[in-house]
Each structure stands twice: as structure tokens, then as C-alpha cells.
Design a protein around this motif. Sequence first.
Motif, PDB file in Angstrom:
ATOM      1  N   GLY A  10       0.795  -1.223   0.000  1.00  0.00           N
ATOM      2  CA  GLY A  10       0.000   0.000   0.000  1.00  0.00           C
ATOM      3  C   GLY A  10       0.827   1.272   0.000  1.00  0.00           C
ATOM      4  O   GLY A  10       2.059   1.236   0.030  1.00  0.00           O
ATOM      5  N   ARG A  11       0.110   2.412   0.009  1.00  0.00           N
ATOM      6  CA  ARG A  11       0.746   3.731  -0.030  1.00  0.00           C
ATOM      7  C   ARG A  11       1.767   3.888   1.093  1.00  0.00           C
ATOM      8  O   ARG A  11       2.881   4.358   0.872  1.00  0.00           O
ATOM      9  N   PRO A 172      -1.114   7.757  11.826  1.00  0.00           N
ATOM     10  CA  PRO A 172      -0.374   8.547  10.837  1.00  0.00           C
ATOM     11  C   PRO A 172      -1.274   9.595  10.212  1.00  0.00           C
ATOM     12  O   PRO A 172      -2.409   9.307   9.826  1.00  0.00           O
ATOM     13  N   CYS A 173      -0.779  10.798  10.131  1.00  0.00           N
ATOM     14  CA  CYS A 173      -1.537  11.870   9.483  1.00  0.00           C
ATOM     15  C   CYS A 173      -1.627  11.595   7.979  1.00  0.00           C
ATOM     16  O   CYS A 173      -1.235  10.531   7.515  1.00  0.00           O
ATOM     17  N   PHE A 174      -2.165  12.521   7.198  1.00  0.00           N
ATOM     18  CA  PHE A 174      -2.393  12.341   5.769  1.00  0.00           C
ATOM     19  C   PHE A 174      -1.080  11.934   5.100  1.00  0.00           C
ATOM     20  O   PHE A 174      -0.147  12.734   4.990  1.00  0.00           O
ATOM     21  N   VAL A 175      -0.999  10.670   4.676  1.00  0.00           N
ATOM     22  CA  VAL A 175       0.265  10.098   4.210  1.00  0.00           C
ATOM     23  C   VAL A 175       0.600  10.578   2.804  1.00  0.00           C
ATOM     24  O   VAL A 175      -0.210  10.471   1.879  1.00  0.00           O
ATOM     25  N   ILE A 176       1.808  11.087   2.653  1.00  0.00           N
ATOM     26  CA  ILE A 176       2.333  11.487   1.346  1.00  0.00           C
ATOM     27  C   ILE A 176       3.481  10.544   1.003  1.00  0.00           C
ATOM     28  O   ILE A 176       4.503  10.507   1.693  1.00  0.00           O
ATOM     29  N   SER A 177       3.321   9.767  -0.057  1.00  0.00           N
ATOM     30  CA  SER A 177       4.370   8.833  -0.474  1.00  0.00           C
ATOM     31  C   SER A 177       5.390   9.562  -1.353  1.00  0.00           C
ATOM     32  O   SER A 177       5.099  10.641  -1.888  1.00  0.00           O
ATOM     33  N   PRO A 178       6.588   9.006  -1.510  1.00  0.00           N
ATOM     34  CA  PRO A 178       7.641   9.711  -2.252  1.00  0.00           C
ATOM     35  C   PRO A 178       7.228  10.158  -3.648  1.00  0.00           C
ATOM     36  O   PRO A 178       7.549  11.277  -4.076  1.00  0.00           O
ATOM     37  N   GLU A 179       6.481   9.314  -4.380  1.00  0.00           N
ATOM     38  CA  GLU A 179       6.103   9.700  -5.740  1.00  0.00           C
ATOM     39  C   GLU A 179       5.092  10.844  -5.759  1.00  0.00           C
ATOM     40  O   GLU A 179       4.968  11.553  -6.767  1.00  0.00           O
ATOM     41  N   GLU A 180       4.383  11.039  -4.667  1.00  0.00           N
ATOM     42  CA  GLU A 180       3.402  12.128  -4.613  1.00  0.00           C
ATOM     43  C   GLU A 180       4.068  13.496  -4.479  1.00  0.00           C
ATOM     44  O   GLU A 180       3.496  14.504  -4.873  1.00  0.00           O
ATOM     45  N   TRP A 181       5.281  13.523  -3.941  1.00  0.00           N
ATOM     46  CA  TRP A 181       6.045  14.777  -3.950  1.00  0.00           C
ATOM     47  C   TRP A 181       6.432  15.153  -5.379  1.00  0.00           C
ATOM     48  O   TRP A 181       6.677  16.324  -5.667  1.00  0.00           O
ATOM     49  N   GLY A 183       4.466  14.711  -7.991  1.00  0.00           N
ATOM     50  CA  GLY A 183       3.299  15.054  -8.787  1.00  0.00           C
ATOM     51  C   GLY A 183       2.250  13.980  -8.928  1.00  0.00           C
ATOM     52  O   GLY A 183       1.189  14.231  -9.518  1.00  0.00           O
ATOM     53  N   ALA A 184       2.488  12.775  -8.426  1.00  0.00           N
ATOM     54  CA  ALA A 184       1.464  11.734  -8.471  1.00  0.00           C
ATOM     55  C   ALA A 184       0.283  12.146  -7.591  1.00  0.00           C
ATOM     56  O   ALA A 184       0.462  12.842  -6.597  1.00  0.00           O
ATOM     57  N   PRO A 185      -0.937  11.727  -7.925  1.00  0.00           N
ATOM     58  CA  PRO A 185      -2.088  12.115  -7.120  1.00  0.00           C
ATOM     59  C   PRO A 185      -2.058  11.480  -5.731  1.00  0.00           C
ATOM     60  O   PRO A 185      -1.612  10.354  -5.560  1.00  0.00           O
ATOM     61  N   THR A 186      -2.545  12.218  -4.748  1.00  0.00           N
ATOM     62  CA  THR A 186      -2.664  11.707  -3.388  1.00  0.00           C
ATOM     63  C   THR A 186      -3.909  10.821  -3.294  1.00  0.00           C
ATOM     64  O   THR A 186      -4.643  10.650  -4.263  1.00  0.00           O
ATOM     65  N   GLN A 187      -4.171  10.301  -2.101  1.00  0.00           N
ATOM     66  CA  GLN A 187      -5.308   9.400  -1.935  1.00  0.00           C
ATOM     67  C   GLN A 187      -6.644  10.094  -2.156  1.00  0.00           C
ATOM     68  O   GLN A 187      -7.661   9.429  -2.369  1.00  0.00           O
ATOM     69  N   GLN A 188      -6.675  11.420  -2.124  1.00  0.00           N
ATOM     70  CA  GLN A 188      -7.920  12.140  -2.400  1.00  0.00           C
ATOM     71  C   GLN A 188      -8.061  12.531  -3.871  1.00  0.00           C
ATOM     72  O   GLN A 188      -9.041  13.165  -4.252  1.00  0.00           O
ATOM     73  N   GLY A 189      -7.061  12.171  -4.687  1.00  0.00           N
ATOM     74  CA  GLY A 189      -7.172  12.394  -6.117  1.00  0.00           C
ATOM     75  C   GLY A 189      -6.507  13.647  -6.638  1.00  0.00           C
ATOM     76  O   GLY A 189      -6.257  13.760  -7.835  1.00  0.00           O
ATOM     77  N   HIS A 190      -6.208  14.588  -5.764  1.00  0.00           N
ATOM     78  CA  HIS A 190      -5.512  15.795  -6.195  1.00  0.00           C
ATOM     79  C   HIS A 190      -4.028  15.690  -5.840  1.00  0.00           C
ATOM     80  O   HIS A 190      -3.611  14.767  -5.138  1.00  0.00           O
ATOM     81  N   THR A 191      -3.222  16.635  -6.300  1.00  0.00           N
ATOM     82  CA  THR A 191      -1.791  16.610  -6.032  1.00  0.00           C
ATOM     83  C   THR A 191      -1.463  17.407  -4.770  1.00  0.00           C
ATOM     84  O   THR A 191      -2.302  18.167  -4.261  1.00  0.00           O
ATOM     85  N   VAL A 192      -0.251  17.246  -4.277  1.00  0.00           N
ATOM     86  CA  VAL A 192       0.190  18.029  -3.124  1.00  0.00           C
ATOM     87  C   VAL A 192       0.173  19.514  -3.454  1.00  0.00           C
ATOM     88  O   VAL A 192      -0.238  20.341  -2.632  1.00  0.00           O
ATOM     89  N   ALA A 193       0.610  19.867  -4.661  1.00  0.00           N
ATOM     90  CA  ALA A 193       0.606  21.277  -5.054  1.00  0.00           C
ATOM     91  C   ALA A 193      -0.803  21.853  -5.023  1.00  0.00           C
ATOM     92  O   ALA A 193      -1.012  22.996  -4.591  1.00  0.00           O
ATOM     93  N   GLU A 194      -1.779  21.066  -5.476  1.00  0.00           N
ATOM     94  CA  GLU A 194      -3.174  21.519  -5.420  1.00  0.00           C
ATOM     95  C   GLU A 194      -3.655  21.651  -3.980  1.00  0.00           C
ATOM     96  O   GLU A 194      -4.413  22.568  -3.640  1.00  0.00           O
ATOM     97  N   ARG A 195      -3.200  20.763  -3.122  1.00  0.00           N
ATOM     98  CA  ARG A 195      -3.579  20.810  -1.713  1.00  0.00           C
ATOM     99  C   ARG A 195      -3.069  22.095  -1.053  1.00  0.00           C
ATOM    100  O   ARG A 195      -3.736  22.683  -0.201  1.00  0.00           O
TER     101      ARG A 195
END
Length: 307
Positions: A10-11, A172-181, A183-195
Motif C-alpha cells: 500500500g501507499r 499517521p496523518c495524511f500520508v504522502i508517499s515519495p512519488e506524490e512529492w 506530482g502523483a495524485p494523493t489518496q484524495q485524487g488531487h496533487t500536493v501542489a493543489e492541496r
Amino acid sequence: MRIAVTGGSGRLGVSVVNHLASRGHEVHSLDRAASPHVDDAVQQHTLDLTDAATAKEALGAIRPEGVVHLAAIAVPFSAPEDVILRTNVQLCFSVLSAAVDAGASRVLVASSPTVLGYGTPQGWSPRYLPIDEDHPIAPWNAYALSKATLEATVRMFVAQLGDAVRFGAFRPCFVISPEEWRGAPTQQGHTVAERLARPELAAVSLFNYVDARDAASFAERWLEAADQIPNGEVFFVGADDAMAREPLSELVPRFFPGTEGIAAELTGTHAAFTSAKALRLLGWRPQRSWRTELQGEPLAATSVHLS
């Protein structure tokens, strides 16, 4: 240490198994499917842990010293409510029972900050800030209820077995995996930059987050020190800063009216959640921030607040 990690594909799981393997542990990942992102040093087992007999057989064969239980339906409302509750609770009970039968001496379970009850349609506000493990919980959906039940399951096993086996739970708080830094989408479907660009996306959870690799290092630290701390403890595991460009002293009252007083000290980069308990009992603290990890994001001039 020989360690079994459920949900290792998993993530969060991928970072946990890879980190533990890189630190020299013998790591077994148990999940319904193997992951191509898991290091070759990790032994991957594909199986359905919702079946109690399968869980018992698998852990009995591995005979782990430590178990990290991450396997779950991981996103609220991603399945029917009764399915989420039944699956997550059954998984936990089956895995913990099998871990004990297999002779594991320490078992760590992943809970969630959602047990607090934020996001309820009836309205929710924090009682105080920053939030720690003593804050009241009030789960309002099946996912949050399943996680609160997981924590209760840990307490049950402690009451049943005493210190013969060490148990713990972490949120664990809202988990950000390495690929999401990157530009991959987070578990909510948007990117970290959008967040970051749209504060309303992170507001419901009071802008909490944690790098998956930091959560992995927490898991290792807990496994190392489980016999040196009180049994059955629950820990928040989050970044030391907020997933926000503005101070939370301004953002929190904007989304949670009436919190001006309790949010007043959350100036600079202060987070709404504190991992001070993990620092006090385990000597653990997060090492990463969105300011240093987000691809293309320059290091902020304001230093990150450390709990």
C-alpha cells in the motif's frame, strides 16, 4: 528482527517494508497483491488476510518477532459502510490473534486521526490546539469507527495478555508517499501542489500530513523500543509543520469559526497536531517537510517548528 508487515503493497506499506529492509531487518510483506515498488530484499506473500485461518497459517510459517499491521480499506467511503467496518475490524482481530499465536513479541497497529471526528456533517471543531492523544474522539463514519475499534482491540489484547506481548497503535496523518512529492495524485485524487494552492482541500483534517518514510521510521523506532515504554500506547505521527502556506492561526478560524483563541499560538509553520509524545517516549521526530520534499518547491525562509 524478523518483521511481518500486513498491507505492505500500500501507499504507506511500501515505504515501511523498504525502510525496514534497508535497516537490515528480515521483512515479510503480506498483501493481496505484490508490488513492483517493493525492494528485492523484502519477501512478498500474496494472500487474503480477511480469512482468519489464512492469517494464522501465514504468520505461523513466518514466526515474526514483530508485526506491523497496516492492511485495511484505507479510504473513507471507498466501499459500503458495512463492508469497511467489517473488513477492517476483522482484519485487525485476525492478524493480532495470529501474531500472538505465532509468538510475536511486539505488534503495532495503524489507526487514523479520523477517530477525532473531523468532517462530520453535524459540524466539528477541535477542543484545543495543538491536538494530542488526549483529545476526545468521536468517530462519525465506518472508517473512523473501524480505526477506533482497532485501538480498542489493542487495549483488549493488553488487558488479556499483560506485558507478555507489547502492543501499540499509531495515527499517521495524511500520508504522502515519495512519488506524490513528484506530482502523483494523493489518496484524495488531487496533487500536493493543489492541496497547498486550495486550503479547503486540507482544512477538514486541519492541514495534517506525514511523509511515508517518516511514518516508516516511527514504526521501526516503536519496534525497537516497545519493551521500554508503557504497553498499549497510542501515538500521533505527523509532520512538524502544517500542509499550508499561511499560518494556522489565520487558516483554522477561517474554516472553523470560533477557534480564534485556541488557534492563536499556531503562528509561523506550527502544526495543528503534535507528535510530542513520540518524541518524549521514543525519541522519534519527523525529518521531512513539504518545503524540502515537494519537487520544484524552494526551501521556505521560515524554519519548521519542532514539537
